[in-house]
Design a protein around this motif. Sequence first.
Motif, PDB file in Angstrom:
ATOM      1  N   PHE A 154       0.955  -0.974  -0.111  1.00 23.58           N
ATOM      2  CA  PHE A 154       0.049  -0.055   0.107  1.00 23.58           C
ATOM      3  C   PHE A 154       0.761   1.104  -0.083  1.00 23.58           C
ATOM      4  O   PHE A 154       1.542   1.635   1.129  1.00 23.58           O
ATOM      5  N   LEU A 155       1.074   2.030  -1.254  1.00 25.43           N
ATOM      6  CA  LEU A 155       1.917   2.976  -1.474  1.00 25.43           C
ATOM      7  C   LEU A 155       0.903   4.436  -1.051  1.00 25.43           C
ATOM      8  O   LEU A 155      -0.146   4.475  -1.726  1.00 25.43           O
ATOM      9  N   VAL A 156       1.521   5.144  -0.137  1.00 25.17           N
ATOM     10  CA  VAL A 156       0.696   6.432   0.116  1.00 25.17           C
ATOM     11  C   VAL A 156       1.752   7.704  -0.027  1.00 25.17           C
ATOM     12  O   VAL A 156       2.818   7.574   0.387  1.00 25.17           O
ATOM     13  N   TYR A 157       1.201   8.627  -0.850  1.00 24.52           N
ATOM     14  CA  TYR A 157       2.036   9.840  -1.192  1.00 24.52           C
ATOM     15  C   TYR A 157       1.466  10.892  -0.070  1.00 24.52           C
ATOM     16  O   TYR A 157       0.345  11.121   0.037  1.00 24.52           O
ATOM     17  N   PHE A 158       2.455  11.532   0.190  1.00 25.46           N
ATOM     18  CA  PHE A 158       2.082  13.078   0.948  1.00 25.46           C
ATOM     19  C   PHE A 158       3.645  14.023   0.775  1.00 25.46           C
ATOM     20  O   PHE A 158       4.628  13.352   0.279  1.00 25.46           O
ATOM     21  N   GLY A 159       3.132  15.234   1.253  1.00 23.92           N
ATOM     22  CA  GLY A 159       4.306  16.178   0.776  1.00 23.92           C
ATOM     23  C   GLY A 159       5.138  16.535   1.948  1.00 23.92           C
ATOM     24  O   GLY A 159       4.826  15.934   3.135  1.00 23.92           O
ATOM     25  N   ASP A 160       6.159  17.135   1.918  1.00 30.48           N
ATOM     26  CA  ASP A 160       7.057  17.526   2.941  1.00 30.48           C
ATOM     27  C   ASP A 160       6.247  18.394   4.219  1.00 30.48           C
ATOM     28  O   ASP A 160       6.207  18.011   5.424  1.00 30.48           O
ATOM     29  N   GLY A 161       5.174  19.216   3.550  1.00 38.07           N
ATOM     30  CA  GLY A 161       4.444  19.796   4.836  1.00 38.07           C
ATOM     31  C   GLY A 161       3.531  18.723   5.586  1.00 38.07           C
ATOM     32  O   GLY A 161       3.220  19.148   6.647  1.00 38.07           O
TER      33      GLY A 161
END
Length: 369
Positions: A154-161
């Motif tokens: 399960f691959l989840v993306y998010f930003g540095d913020g």
Amino acid sequence: MSVLQRDPREQVRVLDEDGTVVGDVPDLDDETLVSMYREMKLARHFDARAVSLQRQGRMGTYPPLSGQEGAQVGSAYALDEADWLFPSYREHAALHVRGFPLDRVLLYWMGSERGNQAPEGVNTFPAAVPIATQTLHAVGASWASKLKDERKAFLVYFGDGGTSEGDTHEAMNFAGVFDTPTVFFCNNNQWAISVPRERQTASETLAQKAHAYGFQGVQVDGMDPLATYQVTRAAVEKAKSEDPENEELRPTLIEAVQYRFGAHTTADDPTVYRDNDEVEKWKRKDPIPRLETFLRDTGRLDDADVERIEREVQEVVADAITTAESTPRPDPTEMFDSVYADRTPDIDAQRESFTDLRERLGDDAFHNE
């Protein structure tokens, strides 16, 4: 030594800024490598057209992705068909790699809930605009999959913020404690809207935060699609590993260092908080010419191939725009139907209030074209 065992302060690279090989090239066939290049070119052209649509008033606010094609395409290619992808709101390229149609991406930003509906068999969750909420969703789904004895990542993306949000801490802490098959993919594009990376954390890297949760963290050059693929593939395989001798926990935190060339969204003016010299410095790391140079130097791509791919991409994007704009616009009352699986009494009351207002003001006040 596994690429995931590298010091999280040491960035993994395969191609340098000029497209020269400086690391181990992943074992991918020629067709796949050229396909990755095509997806990156498609994403760049789609992005330019989407921004243009917004500027013309043909679409709502849109979050550009230019500069991040290498990280999105490289990581999405590392997934197997049964694996799951959890996007934030900027992963248009990653979604398309997984089989999500571009016209539905456009529909979403045109205000239609139809744009959130993945085709049958496409394992992608809806876009998540609230920052980092998708990290919790991914961990919950991966834990459920583990309890069912499935072998899925399960691959989840998010930003540095997003790393400054409590949701991310809770998700990674839970993933470590319960050893879930989750791959946390942080798109460190240097700016959380107008807040720079150095205001997010005092840590030298974001990747090293994984150690506090008990699992591996790795930093990769996110503008190098081959390095991104290599690192993500290793994390995916570890997430699904059933090797009793593997002492490492299943989760992994990947920090993909990159840059967004454009605005945070079309409602943002990046010239207010960053200078052009910074942008130009990062544009010299552009992932598309880097991969193109590698493919040309290794005899996998020539001028005729590039011209053909550019024609194909323009046609695909034009068709997506035509399909999206020919889809009937949703009635404003439909927004009350998509909040929950079933409308609650509070939502019904809001819908009734909206309907009364609409009757008093007339449909022209709610014209959605």
